[in-house]
Design a protein around this motif. Sequence first.
Motif, short mmCIF file in Angstrom:
data_model
loop_
_atom_site.label_atom_id
_atom_site.label_comp_id
_atom_site.label_asym_id
_atom_site.label_seq_id
_atom_site.Cartn_x
_atom_site.Cartn_y
_atom_site.Cartn_z
N SER A 89 0.85 -1.19 0.00
CA SER A 89 0.00 0.00 0.00
C SER A 89 0.89 1.24 0.00
O SER A 89 1.90 1.28 0.71
N ASP A 90 0.54 2.21 -0.83
CA ASP A 90 1.26 3.48 -0.83
C ASP A 90 0.30 4.59 -1.21
O ASP A 90 -0.91 4.41 -1.21
N MET A 91 0.85 5.76 -1.56
CA MET A 91 0.01 6.92 -1.85
C MET A 91 -0.87 6.73 -3.08
O MET A 91 -1.86 7.45 -3.25
N ARG A 92 -0.51 5.81 -3.95
CA ARG A 92 -1.26 5.64 -5.19
C ARG A 92 -2.42 4.65 -5.06
O ARG A 92 -3.41 4.78 -5.74
N ALA A 93 -2.26 3.66 -4.21
CA ALA A 93 -3.32 2.66 -4.06
C ALA A 93 -2.99 1.74 -2.88
O ALA A 93 -1.82 1.60 -2.51
N SER A 94 -4.01 1.14 -2.35
CA SER A 94 -3.81 0.17 -1.27
C SER A 94 -3.48 -1.20 -1.86
O SER A 94 -3.73 -1.46 -3.04
N SER A 95 -2.94 -2.06 -1.02
CA SER A 95 -2.64 -3.42 -1.45
C SER A 95 -3.90 -4.14 -1.91
O SER A 95 -3.90 -4.81 -2.95
N ALA A 96 -4.99 -3.98 -1.14
CA ALA A 96 -6.24 -4.65 -1.48
C ALA A 96 -6.77 -4.16 -2.82
O ALA A 96 -7.28 -4.95 -3.63
N TYR A 97 -6.67 -2.86 -3.06
CA TYR A 97 -7.16 -2.32 -4.33
C TYR A 97 -6.36 -2.89 -5.49
O TYR A 97 -6.94 -3.31 -6.51
N ARG A 98 -5.05 -2.91 -5.36
CA ARG A 98 -4.22 -3.43 -6.45
C ARG A 98 -4.55 -4.90 -6.73
O ARG A 98 -4.60 -5.32 -7.90
N THR A 99 -4.72 -5.66 -5.69
CA THR A 99 -5.03 -7.08 -5.87
C THR A 99 -6.37 -7.25 -6.58
O THR A 99 -6.51 -8.07 -7.50
N GLU A 100 -7.36 -6.46 -6.16
CA GLU A 100 -8.68 -6.55 -6.78
C GLU A 100 -8.62 -6.13 -8.25
O GLU A 100 -9.20 -6.79 -9.12
N VAL A 101 -7.89 -5.06 -8.52
CA VAL A 101 -7.81 -4.54 -9.88
C VAL A 101 -7.14 -5.54 -10.82
O VAL A 101 -7.54 -5.67 -11.99
N LEU A 102 -6.13 -6.25 -10.36
CA LEU A 102 -5.46 -7.24 -11.20
C LEU A 102 -6.48 -8.20 -11.83
O LEU A 102 -6.47 -8.46 -13.03
N GLY A 103 -7.33 -8.75 -10.98
CA GLY A 103 -8.33 -9.68 -11.49
C GLY A 103 -9.32 -9.02 -12.42
O GLY A 103 -9.70 -9.59 -13.46
N LYS A 104 -9.75 -7.81 -12.09
CA LYS A 104 -10.73 -7.11 -12.91
C LYS A 104 -10.17 -6.76 -14.29
O LYS A 104 -10.90 -6.74 -15.28
N LEU A 105 -8.88 -6.48 -14.36
CA LEU A 105 -8.29 -6.17 -15.66
C LEU A 105 -8.26 -7.41 -16.55
O LEU A 105 -8.46 -7.31 -17.77
N LEU A 106 -8.03 -8.57 -15.96
CA LEU A 106 -8.10 -9.80 -16.75
C LEU A 106 -9.53 -10.05 -17.22
O LEU A 106 -9.75 -10.48 -18.37
N GLU A 107 -10.50 -9.72 -16.38
CA GLU A 107 -11.90 -9.85 -16.79
C GLU A 107 -12.23 -8.86 -17.91
O GLU A 107 -12.95 -9.20 -18.85
N ARG A 108 -11.70 -7.64 -17.81
CA ARG A 108 -11.91 -6.66 -18.88
C ARG A 108 -11.33 -7.19 -20.19
O ARG A 108 -11.93 -7.04 -21.27
#
Length: 565
Positions: A524-543
């Motif tokens: 987690s840093d100023m750009r995004a949280s760890s949980a957000y990044r993990t969630e987004v990874l999967g969603k990008l594959l779905e996209r």
Amino acid sequence: MTTHPSAVQPAVKILRFIRRGEVVNLGNVPPGRTVLELLREDLGCTGTKEGCGEGDCGACTVVLGQIEGDALRFRAVNSCIRLAHSIDGMALWTVEDIAAEDGALHPAQQAMVQCHASQCGFCTPGFVMSLFGMYQSHIAPTLATACASLPPGGALRLRPGEADAVAPTLVTACTSLPPGGALRLRPGEAGSAAPAGGEAEDSPTLATFQPITRALAKEELSGNLCRCTGYRPILDAAQMMGSLPPATLDQDTLLSKLELLAQAGYAQEVDSAYKLPYTLADLLKDRAAHPNAQLVAGCTDVGLWVTKQQRQFGEILDLTQVEELRHIEDQPGHLLIGAAVTLADAFAALVKGRPQLHNFASRFAGLPVRNSGTLGGNVANGSPIGDSMPLLIALNAEVILMSERGRREMPLEQLYTGYRQTVMAADEVLAWIRVPKPGRPHPELLRVYKISKRYDDDISAVCLAINLHIEQGVVARASIGAGGVAATPVRAANTEAFLTGQPWTLDTVRQAMNVLRAEFAPISDMRASSAYRTEVLGKLLERYWLESQGMQQINLASFVLEDTV
């Protein structure tokens, strides 16, 4: 008396560049001094402004001219993070330099005035210089070409209604081209005229003189920020420039002076604090002799160490003038991109073979950063949020390292050993990046997704590049690169292995989403949280799956925003 070796400081080489048509010679310029500091503090040129100090706002934009082949190449760059000695042997323009000697404004300036495109004015010099770079890169060559193609009589045919779009002067005829091919008009020309002998259907029209589209203006001005005026009038100014009386530039004389400067550069001080080698052999020799010198290739990251961390460098080794590394070789099966090739040129070559990369390439920082930074520098830097690496990993790119001892090659992802750490020895440099061309006969399905808080000119929170080859409904090959989810740019090897050989179905994708999320443990840093990044990874594959099935309007790049007043 004996002087301790550590106290001996290398000489500072003479800095030579061309400004206002004259050669400028400056001595005692420290190796870590920026172009902006040189302009404002040493030369008293305060028209160029300092804003963010990191190449983000564009208030410090200047234009550099450099010989490439037999022509002069113009590039708008950020002077705040560009080291002064890196412009040695080039031509430099600031906002004070582009008006005519009689005070007449350059079309870039006049268009800003007529479109009411400035309010507080702080950002205006940067916008003007970006417009000047656009003018020299797009409008001036087009004007020269169109003028040369006019029919006998030299008149310009206007389409119906075009006269209403041009103010205050209509471009109606070309008379002569001065040295270098810049366009000159007869004084006071206005109105429309037909070519001698009647109107020719193929005669040039005013459209020939307006090559700046709205889309191009938006892309090339994305590195300049305005907080008060708004962008609509500035974009209007970009499109108006081509309809104003053209500005001339004696390129032949300038090229001659630059050629003389280049010859002088070869003979400059050998033992210099700022080393600017011109050949690969000299680069490797300097690297072996000075392994602790700071290596730079565009300064878009090292420049931040100077402006934000106030770091000082005793020696700098700049590879951007090494002739062998400034080219892109189109070889059978792959592109060989030199480490000194700018990001703008490298992405242009990649987009040529893979047009779907255009949007991603245009979102890699702003144009002034892409004009200065290099692909080799971005890769060698090793930042986990460097946008080029996930793409290159997905394309199965390789890097070629060089030293006086020889060369070695490896897949790009194997270059990194930890956070901003690589396998390169102290005497090695990254020389080339080898990128495979699109495969045949089965076309690749390539997409790159960049997630950032700001759409343009921002750093990724997550970057995911997916490249699958689907044959008869089955994933034959998978190549996935990721950034922002680990200490280094990484290959999603587990996800690739899972997908390979599987049917390309929604069920496969949903299982692969879980594999991809489990493969990394982002911070987690100023750009995004760890949980957000993990969630987004999967969603990008779905996209990616949805887009592979033909679904549109699920990617922000698909939307066209209307201009606002």
